[in-house]
Design an enzyme around this catalytic site. Sequence first.
Site, PDB file in Angstrom:
ATOM      1  N   LYS A 227       0.143   5.288   8.357  1.00  0.00           N
ATOM      2  CA  LYS A 227       0.740   5.551   7.035  1.00  0.00           C
ATOM      3  C   LYS A 227      -0.341   5.675   5.972  1.00  0.00           C
ATOM      4  O   LYS A 227      -0.347   6.591   5.150  1.00  0.00           O
ATOM      5  CB  LYS A 227       1.713   4.404   6.719  1.00  0.00           C
ATOM      6  CG  LYS A 227       2.364   4.392   5.374  1.00  0.00           C
ATOM      7  CD  LYS A 227       1.898   3.340   4.386  1.00  0.00           C
ATOM      8  CE  LYS A 227       1.653   1.951   4.865  1.00  0.00           C
ATOM      9  NZ  LYS A 227       1.227   0.986   3.855  1.00  0.00           N
TER      10      LYS A 227
ATOM     11  N   LYS B   3      -6.905   1.678  -3.222  1.00  0.00           N
ATOM     12  CA  LYS B   3      -6.554   1.068  -1.928  1.00  0.00           C
ATOM     13  C   LYS B   3      -6.554   2.123  -0.811  1.00  0.00           C
ATOM     14  O   LYS B   3      -7.016   1.865   0.305  1.00  0.00           O
ATOM     15  CB  LYS B   3      -5.182   0.394  -2.045  1.00  0.00           C
ATOM     16  CG  LYS B   3      -4.614  -0.140  -0.750  1.00  0.00           C
ATOM     17  CD  LYS B   3      -5.451  -1.227  -0.132  1.00  0.00           C
ATOM     18  CE  LYS B   3      -4.905  -1.627   1.248  1.00  0.00           C
ATOM     19  NZ  LYS B   3      -5.823  -2.479   1.993  1.00  0.00           N
TER      20      LYS B   3
ATOM     21  N   THR C 224       0.868  -1.185   0.000  1.00  0.00           N
ATOM     22  CA  THR C 224       0.000   0.000   0.000  1.00  0.00           C
ATOM     23  C   THR C 224       0.905   1.235   0.000  1.00  0.00           C
ATOM     24  O   THR C 224       1.585   1.516   0.989  1.00  0.00           O
ATOM     25  CB  THR C 224      -0.918   0.016   1.237  1.00  0.00           C
ATOM     26  OG1 THR C 224      -1.650  -1.215   1.267  1.00  0.00           O
ATOM     27  CG2 THR C 224      -1.887   1.185   1.170  1.00  0.00           C
TER      28      THR C 224
HETATM   29  P1  NAP Z   1       4.819  -6.092   7.933  1.00  0.00           P
HETATM   30  O1  NAP Z   1       4.506  -7.413   8.539  1.00  0.00           O
HETATM   31  O2  NAP Z   1       5.249  -4.983   8.821  1.00  0.00           O
HETATM   32  O3  NAP Z   1       5.930  -6.320   6.802  1.00  0.00           O
HETATM   33  C1  NAP Z   1       6.551  -5.231   6.205  1.00  0.00           C
HETATM   34  C2  NAP Z   1       7.596  -5.739   5.222  1.00  0.00           C
HETATM   35  O4  NAP Z   1       8.340  -4.615   4.703  1.00  0.00           O
HETATM   36  C3  NAP Z   1       8.640  -6.667   5.874  1.00  0.00           C
HETATM   37  O5  NAP Z   1       9.034  -7.616   4.916  1.00  0.00           O
HETATM   38  C4  NAP Z   1       9.771  -5.710   6.191  1.00  0.00           C
HETATM   39  O6  NAP Z   1      11.026  -6.326   6.332  1.00  0.00           O
HETATM   40  C5  NAP Z   1       9.744  -4.841   4.955  1.00  0.00           C
HETATM   41  N1  NAP Z   1      10.439  -3.565   5.124  1.00  0.00           N
HETATM   42  C6  NAP Z   1      10.063  -2.511   5.881  1.00  0.00           C
HETATM   43  N2  NAP Z   1      10.951  -1.501   5.762  1.00  0.00           N
HETATM   44  C7  NAP Z   1      11.942  -1.946   4.937  1.00  0.00           C
HETATM   45  C8  NAP Z   1      13.127  -1.371   4.416  1.00  0.00           C
HETATM   46  N3  NAP Z   1      13.480  -0.110   4.731  1.00  0.00           N
HETATM   47  N4  NAP Z   1      13.881  -2.116   3.600  1.00  0.00           N
HETATM   48  C9  NAP Z   1      13.538  -3.391   3.273  1.00  0.00           C
HETATM   49  N5  NAP Z   1      12.407  -3.992   3.713  1.00  0.00           N
HETATM   50  C10 NAP Z   1      11.607  -3.269   4.531  1.00  0.00           C
HETATM   51  O7  NAP Z   1       3.579  -5.517   7.097  1.00  0.00           O
HETATM   52  P2  NAP Z   1       2.404  -6.310   6.343  1.00  0.00           P
HETATM   53  O8  NAP Z   1       1.241  -6.343   7.243  1.00  0.00           O
HETATM   54  O9  NAP Z   1       2.926  -7.541   5.728  1.00  0.00           O
HETATM   55  O10 NAP Z   1       2.073  -5.231   5.200  1.00  0.00           O
HETATM   56  C11 NAP Z   1       2.802  -5.147   3.983  1.00  0.00           C
HETATM   57  C12 NAP Z   1       2.090  -4.149   3.084  1.00  0.00           C
HETATM   58  O11 NAP Z   1       0.750  -4.609   2.833  1.00  0.00           O
HETATM   59  C13 NAP Z   1       1.929  -2.760   3.678  1.00  0.00           C
HETATM   60  O12 NAP Z   1       2.048  -1.799   2.674  1.00  0.00           O
HETATM   61  C14 NAP Z   1       0.526  -2.772   4.267  1.00  0.00           C
HETATM   62  O13 NAP Z   1      -0.007  -1.471   4.376  1.00  0.00           O
HETATM   63  C15 NAP Z   1      -0.197  -3.626   3.234  1.00  0.00           C
HETATM   64  N6  NAP Z   1      -1.384  -4.365   3.699  1.00  0.00           N
HETATM   65  C16 NAP Z   1      -1.402  -4.983   4.898  1.00  0.00           C
HETATM   66  C17 NAP Z   1      -2.534  -5.672   5.292  1.00  0.00           C
HETATM   67  C18 NAP Z   1      -2.618  -6.378   6.639  1.00  0.00           C
HETATM   68  O14 NAP Z   1      -3.759  -6.687   7.039  1.00  0.00           O
HETATM   69  N7  NAP Z   1      -1.545  -6.678   7.302  1.00  0.00           N
HETATM   70  C19 NAP Z   1      -3.640  -5.745   4.447  1.00  0.00           C
HETATM   71  C20 NAP Z   1      -3.572  -5.125   3.192  1.00  0.00           C
HETATM   72  C21 NAP Z   1      -2.431  -4.440   2.822  1.00  0.00           C
HETATM   73  P3  NAP Z   1      11.533  -6.804   7.801  1.00  0.00           P
HETATM   74  O15 NAP Z   1      10.751  -8.049   8.110  1.00  0.00           O
HETATM   75  O16 NAP Z   1      12.968  -7.038   7.622  1.00  0.00           O
HETATM   76  O17 NAP Z   1      11.206  -5.677   8.750  1.00  0.00           O
END
Ligand code: NAP
Length: 291
Positions: free
Chosen positions: A239, A171, A96
Amino acid sequence: MQKVALVGLGAMGSGMAGQLLKAGFPLAVYNRNADRAAEAVKSGARLAQSPREAAEDADIIVAMLADDHASHEVWLGEAGALHGAKLGAIAVECSTLSPAWVVKLAGTVHAAGCEFIDAPVTGSKGHAASGELLFLVGGEAETLDRARPVLKALSRGIVHLGPVGSGARMKLINNFMCGVQTAALAEAVAVIERSGLDREAALDVLRNGAPGSPLVKALSQRMTERIYDVNFALHLMQKDLRYASQEAQSHGVALRTAAAALDRFSEADKRGWGDRDFSAVAEAARESNRQ
Ligand code: NAP
């Protein structure tokens, strides 16, 4: 089968990796913190040491990252995925992100001889793990068609909304409304509790009445049980509300309800709830203005 690379194995990416492997795609994975990729590797994915290494040889490169900054790092950084991508590979950005960044990234990807679609998702951690996401896609129909087998393995549906950036925009509109509803529910729970109403009876009225959206139904329980295991981290909702407000502003619309919701989420973040589930915004509402 198309060869797939997946960069970003957080809450969402981990489940997506499992689904891609289950569907039989040869999969290379990269995550900054390699520990989070262990499960995927155990299930047959190849662990890459950099996004560049993951992307080498892939027909489709899927990213599922936190925000614009992470997306910039992982695609275009020193060992970024685009440096490893072969000519004609398709970059699928599922994170997102702000539409402004997505359009800029797409330009860089096209200049490198690759294709691009933005394909953020609705659905949460459980839907990612069970292949029931909904993709909101921006980009060329032809590119989407080439990426469709991969998206299909991960989803219950694919909605093509227009040119690059359209998926990202949709989104943010979706999550702006989710953020506002969540903040409103948190405040409703605080009033119910403080005023001494029978909490379960009151929440039943809300859940089964006009305000009873799927989100209100799911989050009211998390808020009352006060169990905030992460499905969607609170700082990610902050965010999304920020990006949504900026995007709306660029079209001349002020999202005042998003500003109020963001205020409540920021208060929760300051109180230390940023890395917990976004339903923990209830704790900020419970604590606010307490005499
Ligand atoms: P998350 O568990 O916090 O995972 C975030 C990912 O981004 C991890 O792989 C993290 O790596 C990586 N990352 C963050 N900063 C980084 C950097 N500077 N360099 C390299 N890698 C980096 O989040 P998530 O829930 O999976 O969400 C991922 C995306 O999907 C987001 O944009 C979120 O808004 C969207 N989303 C989430 C949901 C939900 O329900 N969770 C639903 C729809 C959409 P590390 O593990 O090394 O920190």
